[in-house]
Design a protein around this motif. Structure first.
Motif, short mmCIF file in Angstrom:
data_model
loop_
_atom_site.label_atom_id
_atom_site.label_comp_id
_atom_site.label_asym_id
_atom_site.label_seq_id
_atom_site.Cartn_x
_atom_site.Cartn_y
_atom_site.Cartn_z
N ALA A 169 -3.10 -5.69 -8.29
CA ALA A 169 -2.74 -4.72 -7.40
C ALA A 169 -3.60 -5.06 -5.87
CB ALA A 169 -3.43 -3.47 -7.80
N TRP A 170 -2.65 -5.09 -4.78
CA TRP A 170 -2.95 -5.81 -3.56
C TRP A 170 -2.78 -4.52 -2.50
CZ3 TRP A 170 -5.92 -9.65 -4.51
CH2 TRP A 170 -6.35 -10.29 -3.47
N LEU A 171 -3.98 -4.22 -2.16
CA LEU A 171 -4.05 -3.08 -0.97
C LEU A 171 -3.10 -3.56 0.07
CD1 LEU A 171 -4.80 -0.42 -0.17
CD2 LEU A 171 -6.67 -1.30 0.93
N SER A 172 -3.39 -4.60 0.84
CA SER A 172 -2.73 -4.90 2.25
C SER A 172 -1.32 -4.84 2.02
CB SER A 172 -3.30 -6.18 2.85
OG SER A 172 -3.12 -7.10 1.75
N THR A 173 -0.79 -5.62 1.03
CA THR A 173 0.75 -5.60 0.79
C THR A 173 1.12 -4.23 0.37
OG1 THR A 173 0.28 -6.39 -1.19
CG2 THR A 173 1.05 -8.21 0.46
N LEU A 174 0.55 -3.46 -0.47
CA LEU A 174 0.74 -2.19 -0.75
C LEU A 174 1.08 -1.26 0.47
CD1 LEU A 174 1.35 0.34 -2.82
CD2 LEU A 174 -1.31 0.38 -2.59
N LEU A 175 0.22 -1.29 1.44
CA LEU A 175 0.03 -0.62 2.79
C LEU A 175 1.47 -1.05 3.58
CD1 LEU A 175 -3.49 0.11 3.42
CD2 LEU A 175 -1.79 1.58 2.22
N ALA A 176 1.66 -2.23 3.36
CA ALA A 176 2.85 -2.85 4.32
C ALA A 176 4.32 -2.30 3.85
CB ALA A 176 2.58 -4.22 4.49
N VAL A 177 4.37 -1.90 2.85
CA VAL A 177 5.84 -1.44 2.30
C VAL A 177 6.08 -0.09 2.54
CG1 VAL A 177 5.35 -0.94 -0.11
CG2 VAL A 177 7.47 -1.76 0.44
N ALA B 21 -4.34 6.19 -3.22
CA ALA B 21 -4.62 7.31 -2.57
C ALA B 21 -4.48 7.10 -0.75
CB ALA B 21 -6.20 7.50 -2.51
N LEU B 22 -4.62 5.92 -0.67
CA LEU B 22 -4.62 5.29 0.80
C LEU B 22 -3.06 5.20 1.02
CD1 LEU B 22 -7.27 2.50 1.73
CD2 LEU B 22 -7.41 4.99 1.70
N ALA B 23 -2.40 4.76 0.33
CA ALA B 23 -0.77 4.65 0.37
C ALA B 23 -0.19 6.01 0.29
CB ALA B 23 -0.16 3.95 -0.86
N SER B 24 -0.89 7.14 -0.18
CA SER B 24 -0.18 8.47 -0.30
C SER B 24 -0.45 9.17 1.12
CB SER B 24 -0.80 9.39 -1.43
OG SER B 24 -0.41 10.57 -1.34
N GLN B 25 -1.64 8.59 1.77
CA GLN B 25 -2.30 9.29 2.96
C GLN B 25 -1.25 8.50 4.14
OE1 GLN B 25 -5.78 7.92 4.54
NE2 GLN B 25 -5.49 9.18 6.58
N ASN C 152 6.50 8.56 -7.95
CA ASN C 152 7.28 7.72 -8.53
C ASN C 152 7.45 6.43 -7.63
OD1 ASN C 152 8.03 9.08 -10.55
ND2 ASN C 152 9.75 9.86 -10.15
N GLN C 153 7.66 6.70 -6.24
CA GLN C 153 7.74 5.77 -5.12
C GLN C 153 6.48 5.14 -5.11
OE1 GLN C 153 9.47 8.51 -2.35
NE2 GLN C 153 11.41 7.49 -2.37
N LEU C 154 5.21 5.76 -5.21
CA LEU C 154 4.15 4.87 -4.89
C LEU C 154 3.97 3.96 -6.15
CD1 LEU C 154 1.77 7.90 -3.89
CD2 LEU C 154 2.76 6.15 -2.64
N LEU C 155 4.20 4.44 -7.26
CA LEU C 155 4.30 3.47 -8.47
C LEU C 155 5.29 2.40 -8.22
CD1 LEU C 155 4.17 6.11 -11.50
CD2 LEU C 155 2.28 4.63 -10.53
N GLN C 156 6.28 2.59 -7.57
CA GLN C 156 7.17 1.53 -7.34
C GLN C 156 6.83 0.34 -6.16
OE1 GLN C 156 10.32 0.66 -8.73
NE2 GLN C 156 11.18 2.74 -9.44
N ALA C 157 5.95 1.18 -5.23
CA ALA C 157 5.31 0.27 -4.41
C ALA C 157 4.14 -0.52 -5.06
CB ALA C 157 4.80 1.11 -3.10
N LEU C 158 3.55 -0.05 -5.75
CA LEU C 158 2.39 -0.58 -6.54
C LEU C 158 2.62 -1.58 -7.01
CD1 LEU C 158 -1.00 -0.52 -7.44
CD2 LEU C 158 0.06 0.70 -9.39
N ILE C 159 3.92 -1.98 -7.88
CA ILE C 159 4.11 -2.94 -8.78
C ILE C 159 5.02 -3.83 -8.10
CG2 ILE C 159 4.07 -1.49 -10.92
CD1 ILE C 159 7.09 -1.46 -11.10
N SER C 160 5.67 -3.76 -6.90
CA SER C 160 6.33 -4.63 -6.20
C SER C 160 5.56 -5.23 -4.85
CB SER C 160 7.58 -3.73 -5.67
OG SER C 160 7.48 -2.97 -4.66
N THR C 161 4.27 -5.03 -5.07
CA THR C 161 3.41 -5.72 -3.90
C THR C 161 2.14 -6.60 -4.53
OG1 THR C 161 2.30 -3.59 -3.42
CG2 THR C 161 4.08 -3.97 -2.25
N THR C 162 2.35 -6.61 -5.75
CA THR C 162 1.00 -7.26 -6.39
C THR C 162 0.96 -8.66 -5.72
OG1 THR C 162 2.58 -8.06 -8.22
CG2 THR C 162 1.26 -5.98 -8.70
N ASN C 163 -0.20 -9.17 -6.13
CA ASN C 163 -0.75 -10.69 -5.93
C ASN C 163 -0.60 -10.98 -4.47
OD1 ASN C 163 -0.92 -10.89 -8.94
ND2 ASN C 163 1.42 -11.67 -8.98
#
Length: 437
Positions: A328-336, A287-291, A299-310
């Protein structure tokens, strides 16, 4: 290789294990184990949630849906939040969605909603990851009573019906911590959600709960399946071994976390361990990434989720050891920037999947909206045959049916006569032989 400590992100579940409740209780803390609030603050800090909120990322403007059983929306934890309860129950024969009774279903549903929009007050002091999100609760109703009857006449399960309702109401993120088996009849509803650009997150089963590890709701193509880990990145255990859900997408925190209320008591906070926590935690991150990037597709949110783990950005790589793509890792998810990532769902054709919905079903939903599969019957087949007359195919009319019935009866009578004659002839031959002897 096991992800680093950052592998905290929550595992999906059928039920939240609440200490003091009648649901499967969580294991009591051992000497020196961190308290539930310490565990809560640990993953909250590790994920960088306060920093995200300070930057103005609170889920504002994002429509989120939670599919649970019951909720107490009047508790202090929801005061001042954008929590709504759908006026239409998912199960038309179980309309009691809101309740002041602190039972297993309402405590679970209330807690799962609070992990998105909770304000941190009241029992459990649960704070939501996306406190300004527009959250709607879709209820299945209480645990007891008859089996769920959905508005479409039970073609959809409660999960499938809830997903469709949420999509029709404009939800971008849909999550549930009530597990269940993947059903063919629900596939068109899931396809409809994916075609309309919604993200679906489902918690997986916990140890010693009924149900198969494979083939649950997280096994649907395109759906995020979550599992729980502790502070050190360990999965839940079963008989001394890691409890592995092979179709897991990501993991998140889920050990000894605070819950809103205890059985029979809204004034005292409970403690829980289970994959239930992972589902709203991951949904809140999305939800934060979508905002942050409102033009990003699901689809792009899911791509971001799985490419920013750990805690890092990388090419997605999954394992079948229960960690999926990692924590799942919020800080890196929001960085991409998700707009730079492929606009295709990376969770199709799961190796440990259900095989549905298919790409064809999703394409059909994109073109025609919700398209439930037609259940063929003998009457349908007769209508199809009669309807083919325009193309030159002969009709199957009543006179034809009667003719074949008559022919069949005559054949049966003839066979019976022949058999009778053969039996009589055989008996007479046998009698003559005995007399001759």
């Amino acid at each position: 290789m096991k992800p680093v400590l950052a592998r905290l992100v929550a595992a999906s579940t059928l039920l939240l294990c609440l200490i003091g409740g009648s649901v499967a209780p969580a294991v009591a803390a051992s000497t020196g184990e961190a308290t539930s609030q310490q565990n809560f603050e640990f993953w909250w800090g590790e994920y960088g949630i306060d920093q995200a909120h300070t930057a103005g990322l609170t889920g504002k403007g994002v429509k989120v849906a939670v599919l649970e059983k019951q909720i107490n929306p009047d508790l202090p934890v929801f005061q001042g939040t954008n929590l709504h309860v759908s006026a239409s129950p998912v199960c038309v024969n179980k309309p009691a969605v809101t309740t002041t009774d602190a039972n297993d279903a309402s405590i679970h549903g209330t807690t799962m909603a609070a992990y998105i929009v909770g304000n941190g007050t009241g029992a459990g002091a649960v704070r939501g990851i996306a406190p300004d999100a527009d959250l709607t609760f879709y209820g299945y109703g209480p645990d007891d009573g008859p089996q769920c009857e959905t508005a479409d006449g039970n073609k959809l399960t409660a999960f499938g019906a809830g997903v469709k309702m949420a999509v029709d109401d404009g939800a971008k993120i849909i999550y549930t911590a009530i597990g269940g088996s993947a059903r063919k009849d629900d596939a068109p509803a899931i396809a409809y959600a994916l075609a309309r650009g919604a993200v679906i997150v489902s918690a997986s089963i916990n140890p010693r709960q009924l149900g198969a590890r494979e083939g649950d709701q997280g096994a649907y193509n395109g759906v995020v399946s979550t599992a729980a880990v502790d502070r050190d990145g360990n999965l839940q255990q079963l008989d001394g071994a890691p409890f592995v859900i092979p179709q897991t997408t990501v993991v998140a925190a889920g050990f000894r976390l605070p819950a809103v209320g205890k059985s029979g008591d809204w004034q005292t906070g409970g403690t829980g361990t289970g994959s239930s926590f992972a589902s709203p935690i991951v949904a809140g991150m999305l939800a934060l990434a979508s905002q942050k990037t409102p033009d990003a597709s699901a689809n792009q949110l899911l791509q971001a989720l799985i490419s920013t783990t750990n805690g890092g950005q990388h090419t997605p790589s999954r394992t079948d050891d229960g960690y999926g793509y990692g924590a799942a890792w919020l800080s890196t998810l929001l960085a991409v920037d998700p707009l730079t990532l492929p606009d295709s769902n990376p969770l199709m054709d799961k190796a440990f999947g259900f095989g549905a919905p298919t790409a064809e079903q999703i394409a059909t939903a994109q073109a025609n909206g919700y398209s439930p599969e037609k259940r063929p019957s003998s009457a349908d087949q007769l209508l199809e045959q009669n309807g083919s007359a325009a193309s030159g195919t002969s009709l199957l009319d009543v006179s034809t049916i009667v003719l074949w019935v008559v022919v069949g009866l005559v054949a049966i009578v003839v066979v019976a006569i022949v058999v009778t004659v053969l039996i009589i002839s055989s008996q007479r031959r046998k009698a003559r032989k005995e007399q001759a002897a």
